[in-house]
Design a protein around this motif. Structure first.
Motif, PDB file in Angstrom:
ATOM      1  N   TRP A   1       0.809  -1.219   0.000  1.00 17.83           N
ATOM      2  CA  TRP A   1       0.000   0.000   0.000  1.00 17.83           C
ATOM      3  C   TRP A   1       0.847   1.277   0.000  1.00 17.83           C
TER       4      TRP A   1
ATOM      5  N   PHE B   1     -10.614   0.238   3.120  1.00 19.44           N
ATOM      6  CA  PHE B   1     -10.596   1.697   3.030  1.00 19.44           C
ATOM      7  C   PHE B   1      -9.374   2.285   3.717  1.00 19.44           C
ATOM      8  N   HIS B   2      -9.113   1.865   4.939  1.00 17.51           N
ATOM      9  CA  HIS B   2      -7.989   2.437   5.690  1.00 17.51           C
ATOM     10  C   HIS B   2      -6.652   2.080   5.053  1.00 17.51           C
TER      11      HIS B   2
ATOM     12  N   LYS C   1      -6.649   4.389   1.504  1.00 17.76           N
ATOM     13  CA  LYS C   1      -7.075   5.788   1.469  1.00 17.76           C
ATOM     14  C   LYS C   1      -5.993   6.771   1.020  1.00 17.76           C
TER      15      LYS C   1
ATOM     16  N   ARG D   1     -10.243   3.279  -2.664  1.00 20.51           N
ATOM     17  CA  ARG D   1     -10.886   4.040  -1.584  1.00 20.51           C
ATOM     18  C   ARG D   1     -12.296   4.471  -1.984  1.00 20.51           C
ATOM     19  N   ASP D   2     -12.451   4.973  -3.204  1.00 14.47           N
ATOM     20  CA  ASP D   2     -13.748   5.476  -3.642  1.00 14.47           C
ATOM     21  C   ASP D   2     -14.774   4.362  -3.792  1.00 14.47           C
TER      22      ASP D   2
ATOM     23  N   CYS E   1     -14.908   1.831  -1.834  1.00 13.17           N
ATOM     24  CA  CYS E   1     -15.338   1.575  -0.452  1.00 13.17           C
ATOM     25  C   CYS E   1     -16.434   2.559  -0.052  1.00 13.17           C
TER      26      CYS E   1
ATOM     27  N   ILE F   1     -12.741  10.949   4.989  1.00 15.84           N
ATOM     28  CA  ILE F   1     -12.447  11.160   3.576  1.00 15.84           C
ATOM     29  C   ILE F   1     -12.849  12.553   3.123  1.00 15.84           C
TER      30      ILE F   1
END
Length: 423
Positions: free
Chosen positions: A243, A292-293, A296, A303-304, A306, A336
């Motif tokens: 990530w 998400f975490h 992000k 992320r979007d 999620c 967010i």
């Protein structure tokens, strides 16, 4: 792109072994190409040139099949399925070869038939009715191999990936082959014989039928345990992805990221199609929060997705808001809002907050004890004040009319302004 084109142009001047080497090298180039560069490859021109080389015997059928399968693999993996070449002579030629091979009463070559079906997915998603049953049956049989060696896993992966494209735009005349699909999923659950991409692909093949086959809901939920399996797969993929690596322009998309993105699509489809909120949805949404975490900061596309799933969850009329709070969904949406967002993602965040507000105010959704509702409402609004989220939300008030004009789901709800003012 230039290197790929150069290799392709050299194929007709090579012997069969040299052609195989160049095709493998072309595959390595495609592995490192981003979607924009792959767009430039999948044109009618390249398929017409392949067809011409076959006719002039400058490219053997065996090597043509190898090349077409590799082209199909990257086309499907990167979701370029709308780039169809179904009207090319090569496509018609492959279709005829499939039908001719299937009609053989003796000496039918099953491997060749599978290869031809997989080649077709490189050319088109629009299978003629007479090919649907042949190709689905053939590819599912290929995918039921029980061996766990690397070659068998790759063969099964290609077969299952090819299945996705067959039904992408075809609704007429399709058969479900439910027993075969269940057998593949259950065997993997017991023996873990599929790659991550293969396992996600067979689920995608099944899940796309949920909208038109409502009777499948019980099979998907209670017999094959979609919520459990999707949550586990997402949790494992979160651990596999690097990530810290930024999603920079031109960077190839890792396979694990692609598979994770596809699981999120199926989770959202599942939440959309489920008529009511269920206990098993709790851990599923918790799994999306975990993704998400992880995503992000460097993976905005993940992320979007999620955020979109959170909006789907909160729109369930009987969803328990307290669960969304405890699982971290509310925190994720508020967090967010501090990022730079596209209008679409921002509209989904505001939609989420509006639905949340209606439930906290007791206007709709599952009824629970008044004391509990008031306590949950207090906790949510405390969160909006703790990190300055209230000011951030209010700052979007001026652009709400533009968002409501642009996005129908905000226009229809007529609640977004009410939420902002209720703070």
């Amino acid at each position: 792109m230039e290197d790929f084109s150069k290799l392709f142009s050299e194929l007709e001047d090579c012997n069969e072994n040299e052609q195989k080497e160049k095709i493998e090298e072309m595959n390595r180039y495609m592995n490192n190409m981003n979607t924009e560069k792959l767009y430039l490859i999948f044109t009618t021109k390249i398929y017409n040139e392949i067809d011409k080389m076959i006719e002039e015997k400058k490219l053997s059928l065996e090597n043509a099949i190898l090349l077409l399968k590799l082209l199909g693999y990257w086309k499907i993996l990167k979701d370029l399925l709308f780039l169809d070449c179904e009207n090319t002579s090569l496509c018609k030629k492959i279709e005829k070869k499939i039908i001719d091979e299937e009609k053989k009463k003796e000496g039918r070559n099953e491997k060749k038939l599978v290869d031809l079906c997989e080649c077709h997915t490189s050319l088109s998603c629009l299978f003629p009715p007479e090919l649907l049953s042949i190709c689905v049956s053939c590819l599912l049989n290929a995918a039921r191999k029980k061996e766990e060696n690397e070659k068998a896993q790759k063969d099964v992966e290609m077969a299952l990936l090819s299945l996705i494209s067959i039904y992408k735009f075809n609704d007429k005349g399709r058969e479900l082959f439910l027993d075969e699909i269940k057998d593949i999923i259950k065997y993997h659950q017991e023996h873990c014989n599929l790659t991550r991409l293969a396992y996600q692909s067979i689920w995608k093949f099944l899940m796309e039928r949920l909208y038109s086959q409502r009777e499948l809901e019980g099979v998907i939920e209670n017999e094959l345990h979609f919520a459990r399996e999707a949550t586990r797969e997402m949790e494992e993929l979160v651990e596999c992805v690097n990530w810290k690596r930024k999603e920079e322009e031109g960077e190839k998309e890792m396979k694990d990221v692609i598979v994770l993105r596809r699981w999120l699509d199926e989770v959202n489809n599942y939440l959309c199609s489920s008529p009511s909120w269920k206990e098993k949805h709790i851990e599923l949404v918790g799994g999306v929060v975990q993704v998400f975490h992880a995503a992000k900061d460097n993976r905005p596309a993940i992320r979007d997705k999620c955020i979109y799933s959170f909006g789907t969850a909160v729109r369930k009329r009987d969803v328990n808001v307290d669960i969304l709070l405890r699982k971290g969904v509310v925190d994720a949406v508020l967090e967010i809002l501090q990022a730079t967002l596209t209008d679409y993602v921002l509209a989904n965040c505001i939609c989420f907050l509006g639905e949340l507000c209606k439930r906290l105010n007791g206007k709709m959704g599952v009824m629970f004890y008044e004391a509990r509702r008031i306590e949950t409402k207090r906790k949510v609004f405390e969160r909006t004040e703790e990190e300055g989220y209230e000011d951030i939300i209010m700052s979007y008030h001026e652009i709400l009319p533009d968002l409501e004009e642009k996005f129908e789901f905000l226009q229809m709800s007529k609640y977004s302004s009410d939420y902002l003012l209720s703070l």
